[in-house]
Design a protein around this motif. Structure first.
Motif, PDB file in Angstrom:
ATOM      1  N   ASP A 167       0.806  -1.224   0.000  1.00  0.00           N
ATOM      2  CA  ASP A 167       0.000   0.000   0.000  1.00  0.00           C
ATOM      3  C   ASP A 167       0.834   1.266   0.000  1.00  0.00           C
ATOM      4  O   ASP A 167       0.351   2.328  -0.388  1.00  0.00           O
ATOM      5  N   GLY A 168       2.092   1.179   0.454  1.00  0.00           N
ATOM      6  CA  GLY A 168       2.884   2.367   0.714  1.00  0.00           C
ATOM      7  C   GLY A 168       3.109   3.271  -0.480  1.00  0.00           C
ATOM      8  O   GLY A 168       3.149   4.490  -0.339  1.00  0.00           O
ATOM      9  N   ALA A 169       3.269   2.699  -1.656  1.00  0.00           N
ATOM     10  CA  ALA A 169       3.571   3.501  -2.844  1.00  0.00           C
ATOM     11  C   ALA A 169       2.512   3.342  -3.931  1.00  0.00           C
ATOM     12  O   ALA A 169       2.744   3.709  -5.081  1.00  0.00           O
ATOM     13  N   TYR A 170       1.360   2.800  -3.554  1.00  0.00           N
ATOM     14  CA  TYR A 170       0.344   2.506  -4.574  1.00  0.00           C
ATOM     15  C   TYR A 170      -0.401   3.748  -5.039  1.00  0.00           C
ATOM     16  O   TYR A 170      -0.981   3.749  -6.132  1.00  0.00           O
ATOM     17  N   ALA A 171      -0.380   4.821  -4.252  1.00  0.00           N
ATOM     18  CA  ALA A 171      -1.129   6.019  -4.627  1.00  0.00           C
ATOM     19  C   ALA A 171      -0.679   6.565  -5.979  1.00  0.00           C
ATOM     20  O   ALA A 171      -1.497   7.092  -6.739  1.00  0.00           O
ATOM     21  N   LYS A 172       0.592   6.423  -6.299  1.00  0.00           N
ATOM     22  CA  LYS A 172       1.055   6.925  -7.601  1.00  0.00           C
ATOM     23  C   LYS A 172       0.472   6.115  -8.752  1.00  0.00           C
ATOM     24  O   LYS A 172       0.229   6.648  -9.839  1.00  0.00           O
ATOM     25  N   ILE A 173       0.231   4.819  -8.521  1.00  0.00           N
ATOM     26  CA  ILE A 173      -0.376   3.987  -9.555  1.00  0.00           C
ATOM     27  C   ILE A 173      -1.833   4.399  -9.766  1.00  0.00           C
ATOM     28  O   ILE A 173      -2.311   4.498 -10.904  1.00  0.00           O
ATOM     29  N   GLU A 174      -2.520   4.677  -8.667  1.00  0.00           N
ATOM     30  CA  GLU A 174      -3.906   5.139  -8.770  1.00  0.00           C
ATOM     31  C   GLU A 174      -3.975   6.513  -9.437  1.00  0.00           C
ATOM     32  O   GLU A 174      -4.887   6.783 -10.230  1.00  0.00           O
ATOM     33  N   ALA A 175      -3.018   7.387  -9.114  1.00  0.00           N
ATOM     34  CA  ALA A 175      -2.991   8.713  -9.730  1.00  0.00           C
ATOM     35  C   ALA A 175      -2.716   8.608 -11.230  1.00  0.00           C
ATOM     36  O   ALA A 175      -3.324   9.331 -12.033  1.00  0.00           O
ATOM     37  N   ALA A 176      -1.814   7.717 -11.599  1.00  0.00           N
ATOM     38  CA  ALA A 176      -1.531   7.517 -13.014  1.00  0.00           C
ATOM     39  C   ALA A 176      -2.773   7.012 -13.752  1.00  0.00           C
ATOM     40  O   ALA A 176      -3.051   7.433 -14.880  1.00  0.00           O
ATOM     41  N   ARG A 177      -3.524   6.136 -13.108  1.00  0.00           N
ATOM     42  CA  ARG A 177      -4.764   5.643 -13.700  1.00  0.00           C
ATOM     43  C   ARG A 177      -5.756   6.796 -13.895  1.00  0.00           C
ATOM     44  O   ARG A 177      -6.377   6.921 -14.962  1.00  0.00           O
ATOM     45  N   ARG A 178      -5.886   7.636 -12.877  1.00  0.00           N
ATOM     46  CA  ARG A 178      -6.818   8.755 -12.961  1.00  0.00           C
ATOM     47  C   ARG A 178      -6.448   9.709 -14.093  1.00  0.00           C
ATOM     48  O   ARG A 178      -7.319  10.213 -14.810  1.00  0.00           O
ATOM     49  N   LEU A 179      -5.144   9.966 -14.272  1.00  0.00           N
ATOM     50  CA  LEU A 179      -4.679  10.946 -15.248  1.00  0.00           C
ATOM     51  C   LEU A 179      -4.288  10.346 -16.583  1.00  0.00           C
ATOM     52  O   LEU A 179      -3.809  11.066 -17.474  1.00  0.00           O
ATOM     53  N   ALA A 180      -4.461   9.020 -16.729  1.00  0.00           N
ATOM     54  CA  ALA A 180      -4.097   8.311 -17.959  1.00  0.00           C
ATOM     55  C   ALA A 180      -2.613   8.489 -18.296  1.00  0.00           C
ATOM     56  O   ALA A 180      -2.226   8.686 -19.441  1.00  0.00           O
ATOM     57  N   VAL A 181      -1.760   8.419 -17.245  1.00  0.00           N
ATOM     58  CA  VAL A 181      -0.318   8.500 -17.427  1.00  0.00           C
ATOM     59  C   VAL A 181       0.235   7.073 -17.559  1.00  0.00           C
ATOM     60  O   VAL A 181      -0.001   6.230 -16.671  1.00  0.00           O
ATOM     61  N   PRO A 182       0.961   6.768 -18.627  1.00  0.00           N
ATOM     62  CA  PRO A 182       1.526   5.422 -18.764  1.00  0.00           C
ATOM     63  C   PRO A 182       2.571   5.123 -17.686  1.00  0.00           C
ATOM     64  O   PRO A 182       3.337   6.031 -17.300  1.00  0.00           O
ATOM     65  N   VAL A 183       2.573   3.895 -17.219  1.00  0.00           N
ATOM     66  CA  VAL A 183       3.522   3.449 -16.210  1.00  0.00           C
ATOM     67  C   VAL A 183       4.401   2.366 -16.820  1.00  0.00           C
ATOM     68  O   VAL A 183       3.900   1.323 -17.268  1.00  0.00           O
ATOM     69  N   ILE A 184       5.700   2.617 -16.866  1.00  0.00           N
ATOM     70  CA  ILE A 184       6.662   1.593 -17.283  1.00  0.00           C
ATOM     71  C   ILE A 184       6.978   0.769 -16.055  1.00  0.00           C
ATOM     72  O   ILE A 184       7.697   1.208 -15.156  1.00  0.00           O
ATOM     73  N   MET A 185       6.400  -0.412 -15.989  1.00  0.00           N
ATOM     74  CA  MET A 185       6.397  -1.236 -14.785  1.00  0.00           C
ATOM     75  C   MET A 185       7.408  -2.366 -14.906  1.00  0.00           C
ATOM     76  O   MET A 185       7.289  -3.241 -15.783  1.00  0.00           O
ATOM     77  N   ILE A 186       8.388  -2.358 -14.019  1.00  0.00           N
ATOM     78  CA  ILE A 186       9.409  -3.399 -14.019  1.00  0.00           C
ATOM     79  C   ILE A 186       8.903  -4.555 -13.174  1.00  0.00           C
ATOM     80  O   ILE A 186       8.641  -4.408 -11.980  1.00  0.00           O
ATOM     81  N   GLY A 187       8.747  -5.703 -13.787  1.00  0.00           N
ATOM     82  CA  GLY A 187       8.217  -6.882 -13.094  1.00  0.00           C
ATOM     83  C   GLY A 187       9.249  -7.545 -12.215  1.00  0.00           C
ATOM     84  O   GLY A 187      10.452  -7.267 -12.287  1.00  0.00           O
ATOM     85  N   ARG A 188       8.785  -8.439 -11.379  1.00  0.00           N
ATOM     86  CA  ARG A 188       9.672  -9.139 -10.447  1.00  0.00           C
ATOM     87  C   ARG A 188      10.457 -10.227 -11.166  1.00  0.00           C
ATOM     88  O   ARG A 188       9.906 -10.902 -12.022  1.00  0.00           O
TER      89      ARG A 188
END
Length: 224
Positions: free
Chosen positions: A203-224
């Motif tokens: 939960d600690g850093a998830y707000a940026k993912i939700e904000a990106a969703r709201r603003l339609a900002v692409p996220v370059i997500m590095i997988g595990r």
């Protein structure tokens, strides 16, 4: 039964585990180990040690010297080396190992994820002339110095001890915003076009993912 527990921490979950152990088992000795990268870490209940162990053998020696009966690996999901060391050290010292790995985030409706497998792929995936929020640890920044065509906003908990190698960047010092509104404001104020981050989960850093969703900002997500 009285136990001596060593928690490999540095995460919000590790601090919660320490607090629960101290609350529920007042006769236990609870030690949380922090890597020492953050200058002013948040307080943790119980004993705290800071710094590395000196590899697998060093950790095994510590387990034996402190008569640790239970080792809990609650480190960051991308802290692969310490997790490998924990497995080997627990086996060498004959200590029970418990791994608490938080699950990764899931791609949800509205997310615009560009999923990659490494920092190198993330660097290559950034389009020219992008304005990127780089939400990575300081030890992972140098790789992006080759992207002279990109403006980076680098978020760090503490100011860097040496200048960052990025040619075009600005620093954002502080922890991630706690709410979607905070993170959305940061993205908007800095005209962020892309985010680069790792799929840390939690939960600690998830707000940026939700904000990106709201603003339609692409996220370059590095997988595990």
């Amino acid at each position: 039964m009285t136990e001596t527990v060593l928690i490999l921490g540095g995460t919000r979950e590790a601090a919660q585990i320490a607090a629960e152990f101290v609350r529920d088992h007042p006769d236990w000795r609870v030690i949380t180990s922090l890597a020492g990268r953050t200058k002013e870490p948040k307080p943790v209940v119980g004993e705290v040690r800071s710094g590395g162990f000196g590899g697998t053998e060093g950790l095994a020696d510590y387990l034996r010297a402190e008569c640790v009966t239970r080792l809990v690996d609650a480190t960051h999901p991308f802290a692969r080396q310490i997790s490998r060391n924990a497995k080997q050290a627990a086996r060498i010292a004959g200590v029970r190992l418990e791994t608490r790995m938080r699950p990764p985030w899931k791609n949800q409706a509205g997310d615009q994820w560009i999923e990659v497998a490494s920092l190198e792929e993330a660097c290559d995936a950034i389009p020219p002339h992008a304005r990127v929020l780089l939400a990575l640890g300081s030890q992972h920044i140098a790789l992006f110095a080759s992207r002279k065509d990109v403006h980076f906003c680098v978020r760090m908990v503490d100011p860097p001890e040496i200048p960052l190698p990025l040619p075009d960047h600005e620093l954002i010092i502080g922890l991630p915003g706690r709410t979607v509104d905070e993170e959305a404001a940061l993205l908007t104020d800095n005209a962020i076009s892309h985010i680069v981050c790792r799929n840390s989960g939690g939960d600690g850093a998830y707000a940026k993912i939700e904000a990106a969703r709201r603003l339609a900002v692409p996220v370059i997500m590095i997988g595990r």
